[in-house]
Scaffold this motif. Structure first.
Motif, PDB file in Angstrom:
ATOM      1  N   UNK A 141       0.859  -1.180   0.000  1.00  0.00           N
ATOM      2  CA  UNK A 141       0.000   0.000   0.000  1.00  0.00           C
ATOM      3  C   UNK A 141       0.896   1.230   0.000  1.00  0.00           C
ATOM      4  N   UNK A 142       0.668   2.143  -0.944  1.00  0.00           N
ATOM      5  CA  UNK A 142       1.539   3.303  -1.092  1.00  0.00           C
ATOM      6  C   UNK A 142       1.015   4.537  -0.375  1.00  0.00           C
ATOM      7  N   UNK A 143      -0.303   4.666  -0.223  1.00  0.00           N
ATOM      8  CA  UNK A 143      -0.826   5.826   0.471  1.00  0.00           C
ATOM      9  C   UNK A 143      -2.188   6.247  -0.040  1.00  0.00           C
ATOM     10  N   UNK A 144      -2.713   7.306   0.575  1.00  0.00           N
ATOM     11  CA  UNK A 144      -4.048   7.810   0.261  1.00  0.00           C
ATOM     12  C   UNK A 144      -3.974   9.251  -0.206  1.00  0.00           C
ATOM     13  N   UNK A 145      -4.892   9.619  -1.089  1.00  0.00           N
ATOM     14  CA  UNK A 145      -5.026  11.005  -1.539  1.00  0.00           C
ATOM     15  C   UNK A 145      -6.394  11.519  -1.113  1.00  0.00           C
ATOM     16  N   UNK A 146      -6.426  12.747  -0.595  1.00  0.00           N
ATOM     17  CA  UNK A 146      -7.656  13.380  -0.140  1.00  0.00           C
ATOM     18  C   UNK A 146      -7.953  14.590  -1.009  1.00  0.00           C
ATOM     19  N   UNK A 147      -9.230  14.848  -1.219  1.00  0.00           N
ATOM     20  CA  UNK A 147      -9.664  15.945  -2.072  1.00  0.00           C
ATOM     21  C   UNK A 147      -9.876  17.204  -1.239  1.00  0.00           C
ATOM     22  N   UNK A 148      -9.146  18.266  -1.566  1.00  0.00           N
ATOM     23  CA  UNK A 148      -9.319  19.558  -0.906  1.00  0.00           C
ATOM     24  C   UNK A 148     -10.486  20.308  -1.518  1.00  0.00           C
ATOM     25  N   UNK A 149     -10.962  21.330  -0.807  1.00  0.00           N
ATOM     26  CA  UNK A 149     -12.072  22.130  -1.318  1.00  0.00           C
ATOM     27  C   UNK A 149     -11.661  22.897  -2.568  1.00  0.00           C
ATOM     28  N   UNK A 150     -10.428  23.400  -2.604  1.00  0.00           N
ATOM     29  CA  UNK A 150      -9.950  24.171  -3.756  1.00  0.00           C
ATOM     30  C   UNK A 150      -8.431  24.280  -3.684  1.00  0.00           C
ATOM     31  N   UNK A 151      -7.848  24.932  -4.699  1.00  0.00           N
ATOM     32  CA  UNK A 151      -6.392  25.078  -4.758  1.00  0.00           C
ATOM     33  C   UNK A 151      -5.846  25.842  -3.556  1.00  0.00           C
ATOM     34  N   UNK A 152      -6.618  26.806  -3.049  1.00  0.00           N
ATOM     35  CA  UNK A 152      -6.141  27.618  -1.924  1.00  0.00           C
ATOM     36  C   UNK A 152      -5.846  26.755  -0.703  1.00  0.00           C
ATOM     37  N   UNK A 153      -6.640  25.710  -0.489  1.00  0.00           N
ATOM     38  CA  UNK A 153      -6.396  24.831   0.659  1.00  0.00           C
ATOM     39  C   UNK A 153      -5.108  24.026   0.478  1.00  0.00           C
ATOM     40  N   UNK A 154      -4.840  23.591  -0.745  1.00  0.00           N
ATOM     41  CA  UNK A 154      -3.577  22.884  -1.005  1.00  0.00           C
ATOM     42  C   UNK A 154      -2.395  23.809  -0.727  1.00  0.00           C
ATOM     43  N   UNK A 155      -2.477  25.044  -1.191  1.00  0.00           N
ATOM     44  CA  UNK A 155      -1.408  26.014  -0.960  1.00  0.00           C
ATOM     45  C   UNK A 155      -1.254  26.318   0.529  1.00  0.00           C
ATOM     46  N   UNK A 156      -2.358  26.447   1.237  1.00  0.00           N
ATOM     47  CA  UNK A 156      -2.308  26.726   2.673  1.00  0.00           C
ATOM     48  C   UNK A 156      -1.648  25.579   3.430  1.00  0.00           C
ATOM     49  N   UNK A 157      -1.993  24.353   3.057  1.00  0.00           N
ATOM     50  CA  UNK A 157      -1.414  23.177   3.715  1.00  0.00           C
ATOM     51  C   UNK A 157       0.077  23.069   3.409  1.00  0.00           C
ATOM     52  N   UNK A 158       0.451  23.368   2.172  1.00  0.00           N
ATOM     53  CA  UNK A 158       1.871  23.338   1.806  1.00  0.00           C
ATOM     54  C   UNK A 158       2.662  24.364   2.606  1.00  0.00           C
ATOM     55  N   UNK A 159       2.106  25.548   2.757  1.00  0.00           N
ATOM     56  CA  UNK A 159       2.799  26.596   3.509  1.00  0.00           C
ATOM     57  C   UNK A 159       2.936  26.215   4.980  1.00  0.00           C
ATOM     58  N   UNK A 160       1.883  25.616   5.551  1.00  0.00           N
ATOM     59  CA  UNK A 160       1.902  25.256   6.966  1.00  0.00           C
ATOM     60  C   UNK A 160       2.884  24.132   7.270  1.00  0.00           C
ATOM     61  N   UNK A 161       3.132  23.273   6.295  1.00  0.00           N
ATOM     62  CA  UNK A 161       3.998  22.105   6.525  1.00  0.00           C
ATOM     63  C   UNK A 161       5.376  22.242   5.897  1.00  0.00           C
ATOM     64  N   UNK A 162       5.584  23.295   5.109  1.00  0.00           N
ATOM     65  CA  UNK A 162       6.870  23.469   4.438  1.00  0.00           C
ATOM     66  C   UNK A 162       7.109  22.494   3.314  1.00  0.00           C
ATOM     67  N   UNK A 163       6.028  21.965   2.748  1.00  0.00           N
ATOM     68  CA  UNK A 163       6.146  20.999   1.658  1.00  0.00           C
ATOM     69  C   UNK A 163       5.830  21.672   0.330  1.00  0.00           C
TER      70      UNK A 163
END
Length: 377
Positions: free
Chosen positions: A90-112
């Motif tokens: 098993x390699x992992x799971x992908x979750x659907x964000x509400x929009x691109x802004x949430x992906x960007x916010x999560x990336x900024x918060x985690x440094x990824x």
């Protein structure tokens, strides 16, 4: 508290939290994901994987020499992606964000970093690692495949309500057409830490907690976690997380239209020599009608129908864990489903127990005693 004001009455667990117990949600999560997008696996034989997938009720969305994408009938991204690999994992799971802004916010918060996904999927994503070492991708803007014709639920004469007259019921013995991905169940040696990570980073909320009998004071050991979509109803659980001696995939579940589709689809699988792990029955937590199967690589997969749907107002229920408490009705739970049947899986878990008890994690001797008590209950 009477039944008129008790938020747990007739809903999920009869009990709510005691003072000071886990609240089941984060006060200020980074984002709130909307759903599971897909699961990723590696398998050495894509032909064999596709043959089982079609019998289980998936359609093939994409097939290359190195990748297999499987879909349900709903308009959505592929719900399973299988990549060719030297061993099954098993390699992992992908979750659907509400929009691109949430992906960007999560990336900024985690440094990824934010990555462009392959053109076959579209959109963007950020790849994270949970405290158990699991790969978690949060995506947005992915391509939605158009809906396909789905199985139609049967028209039923229920009680004295007659909806069908002068016609018979003859559900065909064919694959139960998967509609969508419902949930994934994961085991972790760092259960509380991992649970808190999902609640804080993905904004998920707990529907039900379970604890080992006699160990409630030590806190929960399993949680059924749903997406927080406000007033919009969400599955009772999108992720179920449980404490155990290893970090691993347990099973994933796929919705079909009704009991007859599930049962006839099970007969189709059985006639082709595939192995039923446990079923057919109805769960208690989540209420789903279930039927569990092993794919040729040993992964546990579930057909389900008629699951509970909650909005964000419902607070977590609390209940003791027991093997007999997994179903309202159905055949006795099997050793295969519990992972204790003689074989490679039980041997791996035995080795994991020995290793885990030597390491600094949440799975200690007292927790082992609780788990063994559950397995024999």
């Amino acid at each position: 508290m009477n039944s008129h004001s008790d938020p747990h009455a007739d809903l999920h667990s009869e009990q709510g939290a005691l003072r000071g117990e886990h609240p089941g949600r984060a006060a200020n999560p980074v984002v709130k994901v909307h759903d599971l997008a897909w699961l990723e696996f590696a398998k050495p034989d894509l032909d064999r994987a596709e043959l089982f997938a079609r019998a289980f009720g998936f359609s093939t969305a994409l097939r290359t020499p190195d990748e297999l994408q499987l879909r349900g009938t709903d308009a959505a991204a592929p719900c399973v992606i299988i990549r060719k690999g030297s061993r099954s994992t098993f390699l992992g799971a992908a979750f659907l964000a509400a929009d691109d802004a949430d992906v960007l916010r999560l990336a900024e918060a985690t440094g990824r970093p934010v990555d462009r996904l392959p053109e076959t999927l579209g959109g963007i994503g950020v790849e994270l690692t949970d405290p158990s070492g699991g790969s978690v991708r949060v995506v947005s803007g992915v391509h939605r495949l158009p809906a396909q014709p789905a199985q139609t639920p049967l028209t039923l004469n229920v009680g004295h309500t007659l909806e069908r007259a002068n016609t018979t019921q003859r559900p065909p013995r064919e694959p139960a057409r998967v509609q969508r991905l419902g949930h994934v169940v994961l085991q972790s040696t760092r259960y509380v830490e991992t649970l808190n990570w999902y609640l804080q980073h993905l904004g998920m909320i707990v529907s039900d907690f379970q604890y080992y009998p006699g160990q409630r004071q030590r806190g929960p050991v399993m949680s059924f976690i749903r997406c927080d979509r406000g007033d919009t109803l969400a599955d009772h659980h999108t992720v179920a997380l449980t404490l155990g001696p290893s970090n691993r995939y347990v099973h994933s579940a796929y919705q079909v239209c009704d009991l007859d589709a599930l049962a006839a689809g099970g007969e189709y699988l059985r006639e082709r020599g595939y192995h039923r792990s446990w079923g057919i029955g109805r769960h208690i937590l989540g209420s789903q009608i279930f039927d569990y199967w092993r794919d040729p690589d040993g992964f546990l997969v579930e057909h389900f129908s008629d699951g509970d749907m909650f909005d964000a107002t419902l607070e977590p229920g609390w209940a003791p864990m027991s093997a007999s408490g997994l179903a309202q009705w159905g055949p006795p739970i099997t050793k295969d489903f519990l992972g204790i049947a003689p074989g490679r899986e039980s041997a791996r878990e035995l080795r994991a127990i020995i290793t885990s008890l030597r390491e600094d994690n949440e799975f200690d001797v007292q927790r082992l005693r609780g788990l063994l008590k559950v397995a024999s209950s």
